[in-house]
Design a protein around this motif. Structure first.
Motif, mmCIF file in Angstrom:
data_model
loop_
_atom_site.group_PDB
_atom_site.id
_atom_site.type_symbol
_atom_site.label_atom_id
_atom_site.label_comp_id
_atom_site.label_asym_id
_atom_site.label_seq_id
_atom_site.Cartn_x
_atom_site.Cartn_y
_atom_site.Cartn_z
ATOM 1 N N ILE A 132 57.087 49.133 32.167
ATOM 2 C CA ILE A 132 55.637 49.252 32.298
ATOM 3 C C ILE A 132 55.211 48.398 33.475
ATOM 4 C CG2 ILE A 132 53.410 48.829 31.210
ATOM 5 C CD1 ILE A 132 54.714 49.356 28.507
ATOM 6 N N GLU A 133 54.655 49.041 34.476
ATOM 7 C CA GLU A 133 54.230 48.319 35.672
ATOM 8 C C GLU A 133 52.992 47.493 35.365
ATOM 9 O OE1 GLU A 133 53.287 49.170 40.410
ATOM 10 O OE2 GLU A 133 53.995 50.781 39.086
ATOM 11 N N GLU A 134 53.015 46.251 35.785
ATOM 12 C CA GLU A 134 51.901 45.344 35.510
ATOM 13 C C GLU A 134 50.782 45.546 36.517
ATOM 14 O OE1 GLU A 134 51.076 40.605 34.559
ATOM 15 O OE2 GLU A 134 53.069 41.284 35.231
ATOM 16 N N GLY A 135 49.544 45.577 35.993
ATOM 17 C CA GLY A 135 48.384 45.684 36.849
ATOM 18 C C GLY A 135 47.866 44.325 37.262
ATOM 19 N N SER A 136 46.868 44.321 38.139
ATOM 20 C CA SER A 136 46.319 43.070 38.644
ATOM 21 C C SER A 136 45.235 42.497 37.742
ATOM 22 C CB SER A 136 45.741 43.283 40.052
ATOM 23 O OG SER A 136 44.747 44.296 40.034
ATOM 24 N N SER A 137 44.675 43.323 36.858
ATOM 25 C CA SER A 137 43.634 42.867 35.939
ATOM 26 C C SER A 137 43.585 43.823 34.759
ATOM 27 C CB SER A 137 42.265 42.801 36.638
ATOM 28 O OG SER A 137 41.877 44.095 37.079
ATOM 29 N N GLY A 138 42.786 43.447 33.748
ATOM 30 C CA GLY A 138 42.733 44.300 32.574
ATOM 31 C C GLY A 138 41.467 44.127 31.774
ATOM 32 N N ASP B 255 48.659 46.814 31.925
ATOM 33 C CA ASP B 255 49.267 47.813 32.790
ATOM 34 C C ASP B 255 48.312 48.180 33.917
ATOM 35 O OD1 ASP B 255 47.394 49.608 31.761
ATOM 36 O OD2 ASP B 255 48.825 50.693 30.506
ATOM 37 N N THR B 256 48.694 49.124 34.745
ATOM 38 C CA THR B 256 47.891 49.452 35.922
ATOM 39 C C THR B 256 46.564 50.111 35.551
ATOM 40 O OG1 THR B 256 49.144 51.520 36.143
ATOM 41 C CG2 THR B 256 49.865 49.618 37.461
ATOM 42 N N ALA B 257 46.437 50.595 34.316
ATOM 43 C CA ALA B 257 45.173 51.161 33.848
ATOM 44 C C ALA B 257 44.295 50.117 33.176
ATOM 45 C CB ALA B 257 45.441 52.325 32.889
ATOM 46 N N GLY B 258 44.789 48.866 33.082
ATOM 47 C CA GLY B 258 44.025 47.791 32.455
ATOM 48 C C GLY B 258 44.186 47.690 30.960
ATOM 49 N N THR B 259 45.145 48.436 30.391
ATOM 50 C CA THR B 259 45.392 48.420 28.951
ATOM 51 C C THR B 259 46.355 47.290 28.601
ATOM 52 O OG1 THR B 259 45.083 50.820 28.809
ATOM 53 C CG2 THR B 259 46.261 49.767 26.990
#
Length: 287
Positions: free
Chosen positions: A97-103, A205-209
């Motif tokens: 699961i690619e990590e996003g910058s914020s969530g 994740d990249t969708a902020g979930t």
């Protein structure tokens, strides 16, 4: 550390997975971890040459238990769990699961509250598992106070006494606090817990979930997870607002936090000693 060739061979021979690219990534202080790109997609692989035989089996079970709850949080899919064999360390292969910058911290808090609405008939779990690299003893209890005392605090204190990391003189202080637990901790129904919920065991994740990883699941008091989030500085205010939008906290929660956090603090005493032991002794000697 390098990616053992024995694991590469097992993935190829048993699962038909051929690794095209791999790189070392953060996997905490216990395991070695890698991102791998393969003929079947991208995965997260971790391994541990010194892990107990069932170490990753228990983690896989914990992830599956969290996944079965009705929340919108993401839980990584388990692809494979390998027990240690001669020349092959224990390993766990997970969905990457690619990590996003914020969530969405507000949503994270609300979904954790929904996780805690997953109930059970008893406190504990029908089998033991691990918290970090230490055994976590469970069993099935009708009341939270007895479970907390007998399966959380006392085994860790005994371990710390035996290793010399804590003074046995603290036993009297603990006995005084133990008699007051029913007056300190409000009653609750057994809730499904992540069990090791500090800042390193979730990501967005990249969708902020929110994504939960590295669980130490059991059914317990929901304030355990919330207290743990405050152990190293706390999560965002939006997180706590989100939680209370679904499950308002009972009055006095902040005063109960150090009581619940005796357990993770003791785990850190037994893993690392040092200032964690000093911190625990300072708290317990106030009783």
């Amino acid at each position: 550390m390098y990616l053992p060739g024995s694991i590469v061979t097992v993935l190829s021979d048993t699962y038909g997975i051929t690794i095209n690219e791999h790189r070392s990534v953060s996997g905490g202080s216990i395991n070695q971890a890698y991102f791998i790109s393969t003929n079947k997609g991208r995965f997260f692989l971790k391994y541990n040459p010194s892990a107990p035989d069932d170490f990753f089996d228990k983690e896989a079970l914990g992830l599956a238990t969290l996944k079965s709850a009705e929340t919108s949080m993401r839980i990584p899919d388990v692809i494979a769990a390998g027990n240690p064999q001669e020349g092959i360390p224990a390993f766990l292969l997970l969905e990457y699961i690619e990590e996003g910058s914020s969530g969405n911290s507000l949503g994270f808090g609300a979904e954790l509250a929904k996780l805690h609405q997953t109930r059970n008939e008893y406190f504990g779990l029908d089998e033991d598992n691990y918290i970090g690299s230490l055994p976590q003893y469970n069993g099935q209890y009708d009341d939270w106070i007895s479970f907390f005392r007998e399966k959380r605090i006392e085994p860790q204190m005994k371990m710390a006494f035996n290793s010399g990391r804590l003074s046995k003189n603290l036993d009297a202080n603990w006995n005084r606090l133990a008699t007051e637990l029913e007056n300190i901790i409000p009653p609750c129904k057994p809730s499904l817990l992540h069990g090791d919920l500090w800042g390193g065991n979730y990501l967005f994740d990249t969708a902020g979930t929110a994504v939960l990883i590295d669980p130490a699941v059991y059914y317990g008091h929901p304030e355990v997870d919330l207290s743990f989030t405050k152990m190293f500085g706390g999560f965002s205010e939006d997180f706590y607002r989100g939680y209370e939008s679904v499950s308002p906290l009972e009055a006095g929660f902040e005063k109960r936090v150090p009581v619940f956090n005796m357990y993770p603090l003791l785990v850190h005493v037994n893993l690392f000693g040092g200032h964690y032991a000093t911190q625990f002794e300072r708290f317990l000697r106030s009783f």
